[in-house]
Every structure is written in structure tokens, then in C-alpha cells.
Enzyme design. Structure first.
Site, PDB file in Angstrom:
ATOM      1  N   CYS A 117       0.849  -1.185   0.000  1.00 13.78           N
ATOM      2  CA  CYS A 117       0.000   0.000   0.000  1.00 13.78           C
ATOM      3  C   CYS A 117       0.891   1.243   0.000  1.00 13.78           C
ATOM      4  O   CYS A 117       1.814   1.346   0.802  1.00 13.78           O
ATOM      5  CB  CYS A 117      -0.869  -0.050   1.249  1.00 13.78           C
ATOM      6  SG  CYS A 117      -1.268   1.533   1.943  1.00 13.78           S
ATOM      7  N   GLU A 118       0.612   2.162  -0.921  1.00 12.93           N
ATOM      8  CA  GLU A 118       1.488   3.332  -1.020  1.00 12.93           C
ATOM      9  C   GLU A 118       1.241   4.347   0.094  1.00 12.93           C
ATOM     10  O   GLU A 118       1.996   5.296   0.244  1.00 12.93           O
ATOM     11  CB  GLU A 118       1.342   4.000  -2.390  1.00 12.93           C
ATOM     12  CG  GLU A 118       0.030   4.726  -2.630  1.00 12.93           C
ATOM     13  CD  GLU A 118      -0.022   5.364  -4.017  1.00 12.93           C
ATOM     14  OE1 GLU A 118       0.771   4.992  -4.892  1.00 12.93           O
ATOM     15  OE2 GLU A 118      -0.881   6.233  -4.208  1.00 12.93           O
ATOM     16  N   HIS A 119       0.185   4.135   0.860  1.00  7.26           N
ATOM     17  CA  HIS A 119      -0.096   5.070   1.957  1.00  7.26           C
ATOM     18  C   HIS A 119       0.561   4.676   3.270  1.00  7.26           C
ATOM     19  O   HIS A 119       0.768   5.510   4.134  1.00  7.26           O
ATOM     20  CB  HIS A 119      -1.608   5.194   2.170  1.00  7.26           C
ATOM     21  CG  HIS A 119      -2.322   5.646   0.934  1.00  7.26           C
ATOM     22  ND1 HIS A 119      -3.287   4.889   0.303  1.00  7.26           N
ATOM     23  CD2 HIS A 119      -2.170   6.757   0.186  1.00  7.26           C
ATOM     24  CE1 HIS A 119      -3.709   5.529  -0.766  1.00  7.26           C
ATOM     25  NE2 HIS A 119      -3.058   6.669  -0.868  1.00  7.26           N
ATOM     26  N   HIS A 120       0.832   3.373   3.440  1.00  6.97           N
ATOM     27  CA  HIS A 120       1.447   2.915   4.686  1.00  6.97           C
ATOM     28  C   HIS A 120       2.706   2.066   4.475  1.00  6.97           C
ATOM     29  O   HIS A 120       3.377   1.707   5.434  1.00  6.97           O
ATOM     30  CB  HIS A 120       0.452   2.073   5.506  1.00  6.97           C
ATOM     31  CG  HIS A 120      -0.773   2.815   5.934  1.00  6.97           C
ATOM     32  ND1 HIS A 120      -1.919   2.875   5.170  1.00  6.97           N
ATOM     33  CD2 HIS A 120      -1.029   3.544   7.049  1.00  6.97           C
ATOM     34  CE1 HIS A 120      -2.826   3.591   5.798  1.00  6.97           C
ATOM     35  NE2 HIS A 120      -2.325   4.027   6.938  1.00  6.97           N
ATOM     36  N   GLN A 158      -4.942  -0.429  -4.893  1.00  2.82           N
ATOM     37  CA  GLN A 158      -5.434  -1.604  -5.612  1.00  2.82           C
ATOM     38  C   GLN A 158      -6.160  -1.255  -6.919  1.00  2.82           C
ATOM     39  O   GLN A 158      -6.065  -1.969  -7.906  1.00  2.82           O
ATOM     40  CB  GLN A 158      -6.350  -2.410  -4.690  1.00  2.82           C
ATOM     41  CG  GLN A 158      -6.671  -3.793  -5.247  1.00  2.82           C
ATOM     42  CD  GLN A 158      -7.544  -4.599  -4.322  1.00  2.82           C
ATOM     43  OE1 GLN A 158      -7.407  -4.497  -3.104  1.00  2.82           O
ATOM     44  NE2 GLN A 158      -8.439  -5.398  -4.874  1.00  2.82           N
ATOM     45  N   HIS A 186      -5.531  -6.155   2.796  1.00  4.99           N
ATOM     46  CA  HIS A 186      -4.672  -4.995   3.024  1.00  4.99           C
ATOM     47  C   HIS A 186      -4.201  -5.039   4.466  1.00  4.99           C
ATOM     48  O   HIS A 186      -5.020  -4.960   5.380  1.00  4.99           O
ATOM     49  CB  HIS A 186      -5.460  -3.698   2.779  1.00  4.99           C
ATOM     50  CG  HIS A 186      -5.786  -3.490   1.333  1.00  4.99           C
ATOM     51  ND1 HIS A 186      -5.397  -2.364   0.646  1.00  4.99           N
ATOM     52  CD2 HIS A 186      -6.441  -4.266   0.443  1.00  4.99           C
ATOM     53  CE1 HIS A 186      -5.814  -2.455  -0.604  1.00  4.99           C
ATOM     54  NE2 HIS A 186      -6.456  -3.596  -0.759  1.00  4.99           N
ATOM     55  N   CYS A 188      -2.790  -2.825   6.028  1.00  3.09           N
ATOM     56  CA  CYS A 188      -3.054  -1.573   6.752  1.00  3.09           C
ATOM     57  C   CYS A 188      -4.455  -1.588   7.347  1.00  3.09           C
ATOM     58  O   CYS A 188      -4.781  -0.759   8.191  1.00  3.09           O
ATOM     59  CB  CYS A 188      -2.810  -0.344   5.885  1.00  3.09           C
ATOM     60  SG  CYS A 188      -3.432  -0.440   4.243  1.00  3.09           S
TER      61      CYS A 188
HETATM   62 ZN   LIG Z   1      -2.557   1.618   3.623  1.00  6.20          ZN
END
Ligand SMILES: [Zn+2]
Length: 228
Positions: A117-120, A158, A186, A188
Site C-alpha cells: 500500500c502506497e499510503h502505509h 489496488q 490490506h 493496513c
Molecule cells: Zn494503507
């Protein structure tokens, strides 16, 4: 809007909406100079910064078990889990003539993939199901797998991953008739935040006949629900 581009997003994850995990573009946001630096220098620099992160967290980097971690993480980032950022690692898709004149749907299902995941920067993992209808040429089955792996090995959302795979297959196969469904966990969502270990997220990409013909789409959905 993603919904006008042939993608339906079924979210079974509340957190997914809550954290607004939606990417901003279909292309992975990369800088122009992304590959001016070679891989070995990238490993060296990431190692240095990761050592600093561990140091700030108070970890003792003289400990035998931790000593090698910054290098291991840096190498893993550049050469393994994010190697799909670099176009030089893109699998060459060799086409073969469709000698059998097989013009039905070909489905490759349950392709395991691992992404982040590019956010976490924590794992997203699950299964991809891919289908196409040959326009006269076919691609080796392992190539479909490699295309899925290549785009997975990037920091991702995704929805973008699903579309990048779909668009690449259209290009590689020279056909509009391509479908991709991805069902993923995910970390996250499961290992932090709401700690929901059950929900998975399903995204889909339907193009050509898969988009315009309900029967074709349903045939694909029927195949992927078949038990082995
Ligand atoms: Zn994430």
C-alpha cells in the site's frame, strides 16, 4: 472518475473508505529523474536512511540481529518488492500465433500477488483473475503472471494496480477484450487501524466485450468461481 473508466469497485472494507485510500492517477506518480541513480546507489542511500529511522526509534544497531537490517531492507525495497517501479524490469511479452484458432475466452485464475500500500508501505496480498479473448495472437501463460507481478512490485493502490494490469494486457495482446479481478487483503486494515482481519477488497477492470456484453462478463465470473 474511476467509475466512468470501466472499473467497478466493490469495497468490503469500511476502513478502506474511511482512510480515503484512493489514488490520484492511473500512472504511478514517478519523477522524471526516477532512474538516473543506479540500483546500487539507491540501496546504499536507503540503507543509510533506514539505519537512521531505526536509530531514532531507539534500537541498538550494534546488536547482531539488527546490524544487517538496514541493508536487508534497502536491498529488498530496490531489488525485490519495489523492483516493478523500474521499466527495465518490465517483462517482455512475446506473442505467438494462435495456431488452434482458439477464439474463446482464456482465463488464468488465482494468480497470487504481493504488493504494498502506497499510503502505509505495508503489504497488500491476494489473488488476481485475468481473462482475454484472443484477437489472433496469444501470450505465454507465465507472461500473464509476470505482468501481474511486475505491477504489484510497486507502492500501489489496488484500483490503479488493477487498471495497470488490464491496460498492459490490452497492449501486449493487441485486443480490447480483457478482464481483471483482484481480491486482496490490506495489512493496513488487518494489522493496524481497525484491525479487521476478515475484510477483503475486490476491484475489477472490464474492457471490450467484457464491458459491453453481460454474457461474456458472466462467463468469466462463472469460471473464476469454479472449484478446482
Ligand atoms: Zn494503507
Amino acid at each position: 472518475m474511476l467509475s466512468t473508466m470501466g472499473i467497478d469497485i466493490a469495497r468490503s472494507s469500511f476502513e478502506y473508505l474511511g482512510e480515503d485510500h484512493v489514488g490520484t492517477s492511473l500512472e504511478t506518480p514517478l519523477r522524471e529523474d526516477a532512474f538516473e541513480m543506479d540500483d546500487d546507489l539507491k540501496v546504499e542511500l536507503i540503507e543509510k536512511h533506514f539505519r537512521e529511522i531505526m536509530h531514532i526509534m531507539g534500537l541498538d544497531l550494534t546488536d547482531d540481529s539488527l546490524k544487517g537490517t538496514p541493508h536487508r531492507v534497502a536491498k529488498m525495497y530496490v531489488k525485490e518488492v519495489f523492483s516493478g517501479l523500474n521499466p527495465k524490469n518490465k517483462p517482455a511479452a512475446k506473442l505467438f500465433e494462435n495456431k488452434y484458432k482458439y477464439n474463446q475466452m482464456l482465463v488464468e485464475k488465482d494468480i497470487t500477488f504481493h504488493s504494498h500500500c502506497e499510503h502505509h508501505f505495508v503489504p497488500i496480498y491476494g489473488r488476481a483473475h485475468v481473462a482475454y479473448i484472443s484477437s489472433g495472437d496469444v501470450i505465454g501463460l507465465s507472461k500473464i503472471n509476470r505482468i501481474v507481478q511486475y505491477y504489484s512490485k510497486r507502492p500501489q493502490v489496488q484500483e490503479r494496480l488493477t487498471m495497470q494490469i488490464g491496460n498492459e494486457l490490452k497492449e501486449a495482446l493487441g485486443t480490447e477484450d480483457v478482464a481483471v479481478i483482484m481480491d486482496a487483503y490490506h495489512m493496513c486494515v488487518s494489522s493496524r487501524g481497525v484491525n479487521d482481519t476478515n475484510s477483503s477488497t475486490v476491484t475489477s477492470f472490464f474492457s471490450g466485450k467484457f464491458e459491453s456484453e453481460e454474457q461474456t462478463r458472466n462467463e468469466f465470473l462463472k469460471y473464476i468461481s469454479l472449484k478446482k
